[in-house]
Motif scaffolding. Structure first.
Motif, PDB file in Angstrom:
ATOM      1  N   GLN A   1       3.331  65.241  47.448  1.00  0.00           N
ATOM      2  CA  GLN A   1       2.656  65.133  48.747  1.00  0.00           C
ATOM      3  C   GLN A   1       3.172  63.916  49.509  1.00  0.00           C
ATOM      4  OE1 GLN A   1      -1.389  65.200  46.981  1.00  0.00           O
ATOM      5  NE2 GLN A   1      -1.830  66.747  48.544  1.00  0.00           N
TER       6      GLN A   1
ATOM      7  N   SER B   1      11.549  58.799  47.488  1.00  0.00           N
ATOM      8  CA  SER B   1      11.198  59.332  48.806  1.00  0.00           C
ATOM      9  C   SER B   1      11.481  58.334  49.926  1.00  0.00           C
ATOM     10  CB  SER B   1       9.709  59.704  48.846  1.00  0.00           C
ATOM     11  OG  SER B   1       9.454  60.758  47.960  1.00  0.00           O
TER      12      SER B   1
ATOM     13  N   ARG C   1      -0.628  61.177  59.410  1.00  0.00           N
ATOM     14  CA  ARG C   1       0.084  61.658  60.610  1.00  0.00           C
ATOM     15  C   ARG C   1      -0.546  61.066  61.858  1.00  0.00           C
ATOM     16  NH1 ARG C   1       0.212  67.102  57.980  1.00  0.00           N
ATOM     17  NH2 ARG C   1      -1.715  67.634  59.062  1.00  0.00           N
TER      18      ARG C   1
ATOM     19  N   GLU D   1       8.604  60.976  59.484  1.00  0.00           N
ATOM     20  CA  GLU D   1       9.946  60.878  60.089  1.00  0.00           C
ATOM     21  C   GLU D   1      10.037  61.719  61.360  1.00  0.00           C
ATOM     22  OE1 GLU D   1      13.160  62.200  57.484  1.00  0.00           O
ATOM     23  OE2 GLU D   1      14.208  60.360  58.072  1.00  0.00           O
ATOM     24  N   GLN D   2       9.360  62.861  61.340  1.00  0.00           N
ATOM     25  CA  GLN D   2       9.397  63.722  62.528  1.00  0.00           C
ATOM     26  C   GLN D   2       8.547  63.185  63.665  1.00  0.00           C
ATOM     27  OE1 GLN D   2       9.019  68.025  61.861  1.00  0.00           O
ATOM     28  NE2 GLN D   2       9.281  67.574  59.688  1.00  0.00           N
TER      29      GLN D   2
ATOM     30  N   SER E   1      11.052  54.612  64.098  1.00  0.00           N
ATOM     31  CA  SER E   1      11.906  55.337  63.168  1.00  0.00           C
ATOM     32  C   SER E   1      11.395  55.072  61.766  1.00  0.00           C
ATOM     33  CB  SER E   1      13.353  54.869  63.314  1.00  0.00           C
ATOM     34  OG  SER E   1      13.402  53.491  63.049  1.00  0.00           O
TER      35      SER E   1
ATOM     36  N   MET F   1       6.341  61.577  53.989  1.00  0.00           N
ATOM     37  CA  MET F   1       7.490  60.850  54.545  1.00  0.00           C
ATOM     38  C   MET F   1       8.251  61.742  55.533  1.00  0.00           C
ATOM     39  SD  MET F   1       7.551  57.732  53.389  1.00  0.00           S
ATOM     40  CE  MET F   1       9.149  56.956  53.138  1.00  0.00           C
ATOM     41  N   ASP F   2       8.445  63.005  55.167  1.00  0.00           N
ATOM     42  CA  ASP F   2       9.157  63.920  56.081  1.00  0.00           C
ATOM     43  C   ASP F   2       8.397  64.086  57.388  1.00  0.00           C
ATOM     44  OD1 ASP F   2      11.087  64.222  54.163  1.00  0.00           O
ATOM     45  OD2 ASP F   2      10.333  66.144  53.418  1.00  0.00           O
ATOM     46  N   GLU F   3       7.081  64.203  57.270  1.00  0.00           N
ATOM     47  CA  GLU F   3       6.279  64.393  58.488  1.00  0.00           C
ATOM     48  C   GLU F   3       6.295  63.143  59.354  1.00  0.00           C
ATOM     49  OE1 GLU F   3       3.335  67.813  56.661  1.00  0.00           O
ATOM     50  OE2 GLU F   3       2.474  65.879  57.183  1.00  0.00           O
TER      51      GLU F   3
ATOM     52  N   ARG G   1      14.560  54.747  55.314  1.00  0.00           N
ATOM     53  CA  ARG G   1      14.366  55.266  53.944  1.00  0.00           C
ATOM     54  C   ARG G   1      15.087  54.337  52.986  1.00  0.00           C
ATOM     55  NH1 ARG G   1      11.828  60.670  53.060  1.00  0.00           N
ATOM     56  NH2 ARG G   1      11.917  61.676  55.074  1.00  0.00           N
TER      57      ARG G   1
ATOM     58  N   ALA H   1       6.195  62.747  49.306  1.00  0.00           N
ATOM     59  CA  ALA H   1       7.513  63.117  49.841  1.00  0.00           C
ATOM     60  C   ALA H   1       7.330  63.882  51.154  1.00  0.00           C
ATOM     61  CB  ALA H   1       8.265  63.962  48.816  1.00  0.00           C
ATOM     62  N   ARG H   2       6.344  64.764  51.168  1.00  0.00           N
ATOM     63  CA  ARG H   2       6.087  65.537  52.377  1.00  0.00           C
ATOM     64  C   ARG H   2       5.586  64.635  53.504  1.00  0.00           C
ATOM     65  NH1 ARG H   2       1.772  70.267  53.043  1.00  0.00           N
ATOM     66  NH2 ARG H   2       1.901  70.283  55.306  1.00  0.00           N
TER      67      ARG H   2
END
Ligand code: PEP
Ligand code: MN
Length: 358
Positions: free
Chosen positions: A320, A122, A287, A329-330, A338, A325-327, A341, A322-323
């Motif tokens: 979770q 991830s 977050r 990143e946004q 930034s 990390m995506d959040e 990864r 992985a998710r």
């Protein structure tokens, strides 16, 4: 006290001022900045004697630092401290967010490798895992000790992840320092002054967790203990404090992030795992931590949390993570950050575990 050097001061002039400070019986801490070098003075009980410091060549001014913590304060160093890891492009405290992920404890090789593989996939750059565990009960799993450290060095070799692990006491500190890229000092040890001083004599970054009831000043004074011995690479970590709230294990005090950043140049991570104690609260608080301006996250991840030997209920699943990390990143660009990864590791650096890569 603080000696501010002129922007054009030479290394020889800086050295001469440091020598003079030591001659006065104090300790000199040169802190190079973008514009100029400042030299912190410690070791004085009361007001330090200025001697003729102001007259020395290259000195711009000598000023009093009124805060109790000095080397940790922005008075001594205005710009943010960025911690780098030799032979890699990973940083903590720079624009890129630092993500430290892994199990609470290293339980065995298979468990640690399974989790490391998933957090690396991830994009985490740092792997955490306890080999020496501070447990409330003496009957609870205390960690694998040296075997755990060896497993982590194998993980560094295989995945390139940099290793974060806790030193529980003075006895294990040096051994931990040999294997770790970052030495964690836990919440229960935040005011273990002899351990802090000993860590200050090492030249390895220290991740210092906030004590269970520590004020901002106590937290920064603990960092100051490490820095006063010459180790300026301290990473603070908010991990929740004790309150009367019972919906969470601790109360994650995110307001300490801007409070620290106002007065200190040190990076600060947030640990939403110990900060909440509950898996379903970890993602939302991670977050929030990024949104509030933290330099990164330290999070517990387990592939089988129901079987974990410590902190299962607060460990998130790899999916979770992985998710998360995506959040992150946004959210990152909103706070001018930034999310790197993975990390680039120079050839020949990965496998060394004895600090020679530093
Ligand atoms: C840990 O990181 O597993 C840990 C024991 O943390 P803390 O010292 O914050 O309780
Ligand atoms: Mn834990």
């Amino acid at each position: 006290m603080l000696v501010v050097m002129k922007a054009q001061a030479t290394p020889e002039e800086i050295q001469a001022v440091c020598d003079h400070i030591e001659l006065l019986g104090y300790r000199a801490h040169p802190m190079p900045g973008a514009q100029r070098t400042a030299i912190g003075i410690t070791g004085n009980q009361g007001e330090a004697d200025r001697g003729n410091l102001e007259e020395l060549s290259g000195v711009a001014e000598v000023i009093r630092v009124s805060k109790a913590y000095k080397l940790a304060s922005r008075d001594v160093k205005e710009e943010d401290t960025i911690i780098r890891f030799a032979g890699t492009d990973a940083t903590i405290g720079g624009r890129g967010l630092a993500i430290v992920a892994g199990p609470c404890s290293i339980e065995n090789r298979d468990q640690a490798f399974a989790i490391a593989g998933q957090v690396a996939a991830s994009g985490a750059q740092f792997f955490r895992g306890g080999a020496y565990k501070p447990r409330t009960s003496p009957y609870a799993f205390q960690g694998l000790g040296l075997d755990g450290l060896i497993i982590m060095s194998e993980i560094r070799e295989k995945f390139g992840l940099r290793i974060v692990t806790e030193a529980l006491d003075n006895e294990s500190l040096e051994l931990v320092a040999e294997y770790a890229d970052i030495i964690q000092i836990g919440a229960r040890n935040m005011q273990n002054f002899s351990l802090l001083k000993k860590a200050g004599r090492l030249r390895k970054p220290v991740l210092l967790k906030r004590g269970l009831s520590a004020t901002l000043e106590e937290f920064l004074m603990a960092a100051e203990y490490i820095m006063s011995e010459g180790n300026y690479e301290v990473i603070l970590c908010e991990r929740g404090v004790r309150t009367f709230a019972d919906h969470a294990r601790n109360t994650l005090d995110l307001s300490i992030v801007p409070a620290v950043q106002r007065v200190s140049h040190l990076p600060i991570l947030v640990d939403p795992s110990h900060g909440t104690g509950k898996r379903d609260q970890v993602l939302p608080m991670a977050r929030a931590a990024i949104a509030v301006g933290a330099d990164g996250i330290l999070v517990e991840v387990h592939h089988q949390p129901e079987k974990a030997l410590s902190d299962g209920p607060q460990s998130i699943y790899p999916a979770q993570f992985a998710r998360m990390m995506d959040e992150i990143e946004q959210i990152a660009p909103i706070v001018e950050r930034s999310l790197p990864r993975g990390l680039h590791v120079d050839a020949g650096v990965t496998g060394v575990h004895d600090g020679r890569t530093k």
